[in-house]
Enzyme design. Structure first.
Site, short mmCIF file in Angstrom:
data_model
loop_
_atom_site.label_atom_id
_atom_site.label_comp_id
_atom_site.label_asym_id
_atom_site.label_seq_id
_atom_site.Cartn_x
_atom_site.Cartn_y
_atom_site.Cartn_z
N SER A 143 0.72 -1.17 -0.04
CA SER A 143 0.01 -0.04 0.04
C SER A 143 0.90 1.32 -0.14
O SER A 143 2.14 1.16 0.47
CB SER A 143 -0.91 -0.14 1.31
OG SER A 143 -1.75 1.13 1.44
N TYR A 156 -2.66 -1.13 10.33
CA TYR A 156 -2.53 -1.38 8.98
C TYR A 156 -1.22 -0.86 8.57
O TYR A 156 -0.31 -1.38 7.67
CB TYR A 156 -3.81 -0.78 8.23
CG TYR A 156 -3.54 -1.08 6.84
CD1 TYR A 156 -4.00 -2.12 6.36
CD2 TYR A 156 -3.35 0.16 5.84
CE1 TYR A 156 -4.02 -2.40 4.85
CE2 TYR A 156 -3.47 -0.20 4.56
CZ TYR A 156 -3.84 -1.20 3.98
OH TYR A 156 -3.98 -1.51 2.54
N1 LIG Z 1 -8.77 -0.78 -1.20
C1 LIG Z 1 -7.81 0.04 -1.23
O1 LIG Z 1 -7.82 1.52 -1.15
C2 LIG Z 1 -6.43 -0.52 -0.91
C3 LIG Z 1 -5.26 0.46 -1.00
C4 LIG Z 1 -4.11 0.02 -0.90
C5 LIG Z 1 -3.87 -1.43 -0.59
N2 LIG Z 1 -4.87 -2.13 -0.72
C6 LIG Z 1 -4.67 -3.59 -0.39
O2 LIG Z 1 -5.05 -4.49 -1.66
C7 LIG Z 1 -5.34 -5.69 -1.25
C8 LIG Z 1 -6.49 -6.09 -1.83
O3 LIG Z 1 -7.66 -5.30 -1.13
P1 LIG Z 1 -8.92 -4.90 -1.65
O4 LIG Z 1 -8.83 -3.37 -1.84
O5 LIG Z 1 -9.20 -5.53 -3.00
O6 LIG Z 1 -9.76 -5.18 -0.78
P2 LIG Z 1 -11.13 -6.30 -0.63
O7 LIG Z 1 -12.37 -5.84 -1.47
O8 LIG Z 1 -11.72 -6.22 0.96
O9 LIG Z 1 -10.46 -7.92 -0.93
C9 LIG Z 1 -9.60 -8.47 0.09
C10 LIG Z 1 -9.78 -9.51 -0.15
O10 LIG Z 1 -8.70 -10.56 0.88
C11 LIG Z 1 -9.31 -11.80 1.10
N3 LIG Z 1 -9.21 -11.84 2.45
C12 LIG Z 1 -9.39 -11.38 3.59
N4 LIG Z 1 -8.90 -12.05 4.79
C13 LIG Z 1 -8.69 -13.38 4.11
C14 LIG Z 1 -8.03 -14.62 4.57
N5 LIG Z 1 -7.96 -14.65 6.00
N6 LIG Z 1 -7.77 -15.60 3.79
C15 LIG Z 1 -8.06 -15.51 2.81
N7 LIG Z 1 -8.39 -14.26 2.04
C16 LIG Z 1 -8.57 -13.22 2.73
C17 LIG Z 1 -10.90 -11.35 1.17
O11 LIG Z 1 -11.82 -12.57 0.78
P3 LIG Z 1 -12.67 -13.39 1.70
O12 LIG Z 1 -13.20 -12.43 2.75
O13 LIG Z 1 -13.43 -14.00 1.05
O14 LIG Z 1 -11.66 -14.15 2.38
C18 LIG Z 1 -10.97 -10.58 -0.30
O15 LIG Z 1 -11.03 -11.45 -1.40
C19 LIG Z 1 -5.20 -5.86 0.35
O16 LIG Z 1 -3.90 -6.26 0.67
C20 LIG Z 1 -5.16 -4.18 0.67
O17 LIG Z 1 -4.45 -4.02 2.02
C21 LIG Z 1 -6.20 -1.70 -0.99
#
Ligand SMILES: NC(=O)c1ccc[n+]([C@@H]2O[C@H](COP(=O)([O-])OP(=O)(O)OC[C@H]3O[C@@H](n4cnc5c(N)ncnc54)[C@H](OP(=O)(O)O)[C@@H]3O)[C@@H](O)[C@H]2O)c1
Length: 261
Positions: A143, A156
């Site tokens: 991130s 985080y």
């Molecule tokens: N959205 C943002 O603004 C943002 C910004 C910077 C970085 N990121 C990073 O991008 C990545 C993806 O985030 P996103 O924005 O796509 O969020 P998201 O839509 O909430 O997706 C998160 C994914 O992680 C899975 N997950 C969570 N805990 C898990 C576990 N214990 N085992 C297996 N799967 C798990 C969830 O699936 P299930 O709940 O079905 O397991 C979901 O598929 C993350 O690492 C996040 O930190 C996001």
């Protein structure tokens, strides 16, 4: 870092049931890769498989990245179905919102467990397969908050700073084995992430997603960075500006974040 073809590559994507992970699975399948998609919500993975109709090129496994047995099942499936592994994408991640002082120790533990420990252990366990892979690559989804710390998201930030450190160290350590490491640092992306970060913290997420990137755009940039053999990408102009400002004038960056962060 090697350039690589996505077509016919064998990839594991964690956190594939929503947001960036889901979009990345779609982009990889469209470009001819074979993918093992992992997340806990089985129904979401079933929907993805039904939408993509990718046949044997997509294997969906419901599992939790923090469970060693679930990670082993994913690696075994990739080896059995595709005959090996070329790329591991550690994308699964959770957030937390609110001041550090009053939060429960569980919040810190859970965030570190999913965002750091699980990604680190999955990497370690995948190495024997990656060593036999074609242009092998580990992609860690960090991130911008792994470069610049903000208030109200301390656990985080800690997890993503640590993931960046791990990625930088492994990039050097694994280079002699021909295994590349790409660190992807998205900024705000329109996904379920913030809603769920609020849930984990027991508070309602507020704030705007105005200007947020679409997960499909993030996925396109990740695929391009994989192909071009990049070592790190910071997504969005705002994200790059913030990282740059924090490097050249940390007090100014802190002041801005205190006011508007
Ligand atoms: N959205 C943002 O603004 C943002 C910004 C910077 C970085 N990121 C990073 O991008 C990545 C993806 O985030 P996103 O924005 O796509 O969020 P998201 O839509 O909430 O997706 C998160 C994914 O992680 C899975 N997950 C969570 N805990 C898990 C576990 N214990 N085992 C297996 N799967 C798990 C969830 O699936 P299930 O709940 O079905 O397991 C979901 O598929 C993350 O690492 C996040 O930190 C996001």
């Amino acid at each position: 870092m090697a350039r690589r073809a996505i077509e016919a590559s064998r990839v594991i994507v964690t956190g594939a049931s929503s947001g960036i992970g889901r979009a990345l699975v779609v982009a990889l399948i469209e470009r001819g890769a074979s993918v093992v998609a992992m997340a806990r919500r089985r129904e979401r993975l079933d929907e993805l498989a039904a939408e993509l109709q990718a046949g044997e090129r997509l294997v969906c496994i419901a599992g939790d990245v923090t469970q060693a047995a679930d990670r082993a099942a994913v690696l075994a499936a990739c080896d059995t179905q595709f005959g090996g592994l070329d790329c591991l994408v550690n994308n699964a991640g959770i957030g937390g919102l609110g001041p550090f002082a009053g939060a429960s120790p569980d919040r810190l533990w859970r965030i570190m467990e999913v965002n750091l420990f699980a990604a680190a252990e999955f990497t370690r366990e995948a190495l024997p397969l990656l060593r036999r892979g074609r242009a092998p690559l580990i992609v860690n989804v960090g991130s911008v908050l792994g470069h610049v710390a903000v208030p109200g998201k301390s656990e985080y930030c800690a997890s993503k700073f640590a993931l960046r450190g791990l990625s930088d160290a492994l990039r050097i350590e694994l280079a002699r084995e021909g295994i590349d490491v790409l660190l992807v640092s998205p900024s705000t992306t329109s996904s379920e992430f913030f809603e769920r970060a609020g849930e984990h913290s027991g508070i309602t997420a507020t704030g705007s997603l105005r200007g947020a990137m679409a997960p499909t755009a993030v996925a396109r940039k990740i695929v391009s960075a994989m192909q071009r053999g990049r070592r790190e990408i910071i997504l969005s102009v705002g994200g790059n500006l913030l990282v740059w400002l924090d490097r050249i004038c940390p007090p100014l960056a802190s002041w801005i974040l205190k006011r508007w962060g």
